[in-house]
Design a protein around this motif. Structure first.
Motif, PDB file in Angstrom:
ATOM      1  N   GLU A 177     -95.025  52.607 -27.011  1.00 31.58           N
ATOM      2  CA  GLU A 177     -94.701  51.207 -26.743  1.00 31.58           C
ATOM      3  C   GLU A 177     -95.943  50.314 -26.697  1.00 31.58           C
ATOM      4  O   GLU A 177     -96.249  49.702 -25.671  1.00 31.58           O
ATOM      5  CB  GLU A 177     -93.922  51.090 -25.423  1.00 31.58           C
ATOM      6  CG  GLU A 177     -92.593  51.807 -25.511  1.00 31.58           C
ATOM      7  CD  GLU A 177     -91.591  51.290 -24.491  1.00 31.58           C
ATOM      8  OE1 GLU A 177     -91.776  50.161 -23.992  1.00 31.58           O
ATOM      9  OE2 GLU A 177     -90.632  52.011 -24.210  1.00 31.58           O
ATOM     10  N   ALA A 179     -96.411  47.434 -27.918  1.00 25.83           N
ATOM     11  CA  ALA A 179     -96.169  45.989 -27.813  1.00 25.83           C
ATOM     12  C   ALA A 179     -95.484  45.598 -26.508  1.00 25.83           C
ATOM     13  O   ALA A 179     -95.154  44.428 -26.314  1.00 25.83           O
ATOM     14  CB  ALA A 179     -95.327  45.522 -28.993  1.00 25.83           C
ATOM     15  N   MET A 182     -95.940  42.139 -24.541  1.00 27.68           N
ATOM     16  CA  MET A 182     -96.719  41.195 -25.349  1.00 27.68           C
ATOM     17  C   MET A 182     -95.813  40.077 -25.847  1.00 27.68           C
ATOM     18  O   MET A 182     -94.625  40.285 -26.085  1.00 27.68           O
ATOM     19  CB  MET A 182     -97.327  41.912 -26.549  1.00 27.68           C
ATOM     20  CG  MET A 182     -98.486  42.792 -26.204  1.00 27.68           C
ATOM     21  SD  MET A 182     -99.284  43.346 -27.691  1.00 27.68           S
ATOM     22  CE  MET A 182    -100.642  44.267 -26.999  1.00 27.68           C
ATOM     23  N   GLU A 186     -98.893  37.905 -29.965  1.00 30.80           N
ATOM     24  CA  GLU A 186     -99.700  39.104 -29.739  1.00 30.80           C
ATOM     25  C   GLU A 186     -99.128  40.280 -30.519  1.00 30.80           C
ATOM     26  O   GLU A 186     -99.871  41.097 -31.052  1.00 30.80           O
ATOM     27  CB  GLU A 186     -99.738  39.435 -28.240  1.00 30.80           C
ATOM     28  CG  GLU A 186    -100.620  38.505 -27.446  1.00 30.80           C
ATOM     29  CD  GLU A 186    -100.509  38.719 -25.940  1.00 30.80           C
ATOM     30  OE1 GLU A 186    -101.526  38.626 -25.257  1.00 30.80           O
ATOM     31  OE2 GLU A 186     -99.381  38.978 -25.452  1.00 30.80           O
ATOM     32  N   THR A 187     -97.782  40.357 -30.580  1.00 30.31           N
ATOM     33  CA  THR A 187     -97.152  41.448 -31.312  1.00 30.31           C
ATOM     34  C   THR A 187     -97.523  41.394 -32.793  1.00 30.31           C
ATOM     35  O   THR A 187     -97.851  42.418 -33.393  1.00 30.31           O
ATOM     36  CB  THR A 187     -95.625  41.387 -31.147  1.00 30.31           C
ATOM     37  OG1 THR A 187     -95.322  41.315 -29.761  1.00 30.31           O
ATOM     38  CG2 THR A 187     -94.957  42.604 -31.738  1.00 30.31           C
ATOM     39  N   ASN A 188     -97.487  40.198 -33.358  1.00 35.06           N
ATOM     40  CA  ASN A 188     -97.862  40.054 -34.767  1.00 35.06           C
ATOM     41  C   ASN A 188     -99.285  40.518 -35.005  1.00 35.06           C
ATOM     42  O   ASN A 188     -99.577  41.233 -35.963  1.00 35.06           O
ATOM     43  CB  ASN A 188     -97.743  38.588 -35.206  1.00 35.06           C
ATOM     44  CG  ASN A 188     -96.293  38.250 -35.498  1.00 35.06           C
ATOM     45  OD1 ASN A 188     -95.507  39.134 -35.840  1.00 35.06           O
ATOM     46  ND2 ASN A 188     -95.942  36.984 -35.338  1.00 35.06           N
ATOM     47  N   LEU A 190    -100.915  42.589 -33.196  1.00 31.65           N
ATOM     48  CA  LEU A 190    -100.966  44.036 -32.998  1.00 31.65           C
ATOM     49  C   LEU A 190    -100.523  44.771 -34.261  1.00 31.65           C
ATOM     50  O   LEU A 190    -101.113  45.786 -34.645  1.00 31.65           O
ATOM     51  CB  LEU A 190    -100.076  44.427 -31.809  1.00 31.65           C
ATOM     52  CG  LEU A 190    -100.059  45.907 -31.480  1.00 31.65           C
ATOM     53  CD1 LEU A 190    -101.358  46.308 -30.799  1.00 31.65           C
ATOM     54  CD2 LEU A 190     -98.887  46.259 -30.579  1.00 31.65           C
ATOM     55  N   GLU A 209     -91.292  52.305 -30.041  1.00 29.79           N
ATOM     56  CA  GLU A 209     -91.262  50.882 -29.752  1.00 29.79           C
ATOM     57  C   GLU A 209     -89.838  50.384 -29.525  1.00 29.79           C
ATOM     58  O   GLU A 209     -88.887  50.876 -30.112  1.00 29.79           O
ATOM     59  CB  GLU A 209     -91.914  50.110 -30.909  1.00 29.79           C
ATOM     60  CG  GLU A 209     -92.192  48.661 -30.634  1.00 29.79           C
ATOM     61  CD  GLU A 209     -92.866  48.403 -29.298  1.00 29.79           C
ATOM     62  OE1 GLU A 209     -94.048  48.687 -29.164  1.00 29.79           O
ATOM     63  OE2 GLU A 209     -92.177  47.920 -28.370  1.00 29.79           O
ATOM     64  N   ASP A 211     -89.540  46.902 -29.488  1.00 28.92           N
ATOM     65  CA  ASP A 211     -89.578  45.605 -30.159  1.00 28.92           C
ATOM     66  C   ASP A 211     -89.208  45.795 -31.635  1.00 28.92           C
ATOM     67  O   ASP A 211     -89.988  46.308 -32.427  1.00 28.92           O
ATOM     68  CB  ASP A 211     -90.984  45.029 -30.015  1.00 28.92           C
ATOM     69  CG  ASP A 211     -91.042  43.596 -30.472  1.00 28.92           C
ATOM     70  OD1 ASP A 211     -90.376  43.276 -31.482  1.00 28.92           O
ATOM     71  OD2 ASP A 211     -91.747  42.798 -29.833  1.00 28.92           O
ATOM     72  N   LEU A 214     -91.441  44.571 -34.488  1.00 29.40           N
ATOM     73  CA  LEU A 214     -92.581  45.417 -34.806  1.00 29.40           C
ATOM     74  C   LEU A 214     -92.135  46.624 -35.620  1.00 29.40           C
ATOM     75  O   LEU A 214     -92.756  46.976 -36.627  1.00 29.40           O
ATOM     76  CB  LEU A 214     -93.290  45.865 -33.523  1.00 29.40           C
ATOM     77  CG  LEU A 214     -94.577  46.661 -33.733  1.00 29.40           C
ATOM     78  CD1 LEU A 214     -95.670  46.164 -32.810  1.00 29.40           C
ATOM     79  CD2 LEU A 214     -94.399  48.148 -33.524  1.00 29.40           C
TER      80      LEU A 214
END
Lengths: 252, 359
Positions: A177, A179, A182, A186-188, A190, A209, A211, A214
């Motif tokens: 995990e 992300a 976030m 921030e996820t983008n 990452l 994950e 998300d 992601l």
């Protein structure tokens, strides 16, 4: 030959089958996702692959070498590194030192050389500093190299964990995990970083994950776990459309 | 219990401040000593002060850097004291030069203690926290009691050992009694003096700082901070725990040897758990993980009760207890920690400013 081969891996706690009959084949350079509802056994799979738990059934091989039953430290030396769902940094050490602990087995000098400050100490420490800073630069952490790890903001702590794992020079990187907690920006960022490190450090990445942006953004293939067993497996967008998977995630 | 405390980290810059302070203190005491300004009481205390400081610095490696509570320090010191004293007793004639014999005796004491440390460490370091503290305490007491019941003699036929009485040794009449049970060991050459003790303390401090600021030290601190993560990056936890434990035992042994050469008689009963706890108090009150703090605390907390002996002697231990409590609050209370941080920030910013002006 596949980089990672997991065959019929399973573990029971008392009467509970936490993971049962888990199979997975990862080719070198793959970016693979492992998803599933809470309590499905995703992190347990990671704990099995890193030696935290000993599997009750099945086995797994990295580069054709059987790693079942080995200690976590030996599995890391064999080439599997991980991050943790609940961040586990060395809180009282600086950001730079956290990465240098990761470099521990890659760059060596003896305890005696350290105590008596022999030339090998200075030489290796200098190399370690350079290598660690180079790694921190990738994660844009080089500015805060001297900060205590516990004083970093949350997102950066996650990045530091990845940097520390990569410092051990693994073949396979397990991200639990990454992300979590976030925001979308921030996820983008990452996602870009994960892709970059895979190419730059020649890694194979297995990522847990929740998300979905992601997962669908970077994972080429995924496995869905539910109640410890495999629910679906295959190309990411196909699996995510699978009615069984939707049902497991959203309920009926 | 230890996990809640904030660990102080000794860094390289810090280490040179400590070395400087140590040297200045030594110079001042040495000048006063030569000028005859020190009372007999203080003179007698100089070597024990160094011994306590060495014990505290070495215990700090286990408590502050490895993060495990150990109460076996007195036991390791006992091993070092006996083996070092025995070495000097046996080789007093073979090696007449004090400056060769005494360092050798300390190294022998240290190595014997380190061997004990490893032997005890292998089973004991599987435990954590309070359990480890209890078991090390027990081992310390066992060591003390074994040494208190050993009889060792030497005659023309070689060594004689007994665990019962002196007469069980069956020695020749002209045989020499080396260890006499609870009466201990007699006739150790009094080789210790303040200068040697200080040099040993200085070396111990350097080794401790260098150990912490090295690859090994980082691995040990990573185990303290998060064992699971430490294993996950390939650190052999057992190995590094043992190295730290052995190093702590080694310096406890050296300190023991230093201690036994300060008195002509040596009894095992001196190395009881009170001593272990006393050393732990030095470490905790000096600031866990702070090597300089250990030295300062051990010196202050040894000197204060002795200096209070005079007119207010009756209330000596009462005042001592109050001082302990005040030190604990100052070192670990939130208010004082914040205050100290503020002060250090102010100082460092001032320092930086002046630096820039110079450039």
């Amino acid at each position: 030959m596949a980089l990672l081969e997991v065959k019929n891996l399973g573990i029971t706690f008392g009467g509970l089958k936490a993971v049962d009959n888990f199979n997975l084949t990862l080719e070198k350079g793959a970016l693979y996702g492992l998803i599933g509802p809470n309590g499905a056994g995703k992190t347990t799979v990671f704990n099995l692959l890193t030696g935290v738990y000993k599997p009750t059934t099945g086995t797994f091989l990295l580069d054709g070498k059987e790693l079942k039953g080995k200690k976590p430290a030996d599995i890391n030396k064999a080439g599997i590194a991980r991050t943790f769902q609940n961040i586990r940094l060395f809180k009282n050490l600086s950001v730079l030192e956290n990465v240098k602990v990761g470099l521990h087995n890659g760059m060596k000098y003896s305890t005696v050389a350290g105590i008596f400050r022999l030339p090998s100490f200075f030489k290796t420490e200098k190399k370690m500093d350079e290598k660690a800073l180079e790694l921190l630069k990738v994660f844009e952490l080089d500015e805060s190299a001297d900060t205590l790890a516990s004083n970093l903001p949350y997102g950066k702590q996650r990045k530091l964990e990845i940097a520390r794992a990569i410092a051990t020079n693994p073949k396979l990187l397990l991200l639990d995990e990454p992300a979590a907690g976030m925001n979308p920006n921030e996820t983008n960022e990452l996602m870009e970083t994960i892709r970059f490190v895979r190419d730059h450090f020649d890694l194979t990445v297995l990522v847990i994950e929740h998300d979905m942006s992601l997962v669908s953004g970077i994972c080429e293939e995924i496995t869905v776990l539910n109640f410890g067993t495999e629910l679906a497996k295959g190309k990411t967008d196909e699996v995510l459309k699978n009615p069984e998977v939707v049902k497991a995630y959203l309920g009926q | 219990m230890l996990k809640k405390l904030k660990f102080k980290k000794p860094d390289t810059k810090n280490s040179f401040v400590t070395y400087g302070l140590l040297l200045v203190t030594f110079a001042i005491v040495k000048i006063l000593f030569e000028a005859g300004k020190l009372s007999y009481m203080i003179k007698d205390l100089l070597v024990p002060l160094c011994v306590y400081a060495i014990l505290a610095v070495s215990l700090n490696l286990t408590v502050g850097i490895l993060g495990e509570l150990s109460l076996g320090q007195a036991g390791f010191m006992c091993v070092g004291a006996y083996s070092g004293a025995l070495f000097s007793n046996l080789l007093e004639e073979a090696i007449p030069q004090v400056l060769i014999r005494f360092p050798l005796a300390m190294i022998v004491g240290g190595i014997c203690a380190a061997i004990f440390g490893i032997l005890i460490g292998i089973p004991v370091l599987r435990l954590r926290g309070d359990y480890l503290a209890i078991v090390t305490l027990a081992f310390g007491e066992i060591i003390k009691n074994i040494f208190a019941s050993v009889y060792l003699g030497l005659d023309a036929n070689g060594f004689h050992v007994s665990m019962k009485t002196a007469s069980d040794l069956n020695m020749d009449l002209d045989g020499e009694m080396l260890i006499n049970g609870a009466l201990g060991l007699n006739g150790t050459p009094r080789d210790s003096n303040f200068t040697i003790a200080f040099i040993v303390l200085f070396i111990t401090t350097i080794v401790a700082y260098n150990f912490v600021n090295s690859r090994t030290g980082r691995a040990v601190m990573s185990i303290r901070d998060n064992r699971i993560a430490s294993e996950s990056v390939g650190i052999n936890v057992t190995k590094y725990k043992l190295i730290t434990f052995a190093l702590t035992a080694f310096f406890a042994g050296v300190a023991g040897s230093l201690y036994s050469h300060n008195f002509s008689t040596l009894q095992a009963s001196k190395f009881d758990y009170n001593l272990s706890i006393l050393v732990l108090v030095f470490v905790v009150l000096g600031g866990i993980g702070s090597i300089r703090g250990s030295i300062v605390a051990s010196i202050l907390l040894t000197l204060i009760p002795e200096l209070l002996r005079g007119s207010i002697g009756k209330y000596r231990m009462l005042i001592y207890a109050v001082i302990l409590i005040v030190m604990m609050i100052v070192n670990n209370g939130d208010y004082f920690i914040n205050l100290k941080e503020k002060i250090s920030v102010k100082f460092s910013s001032k320092f930086k400013k002046t630096k820039k002006e110079v450039v």
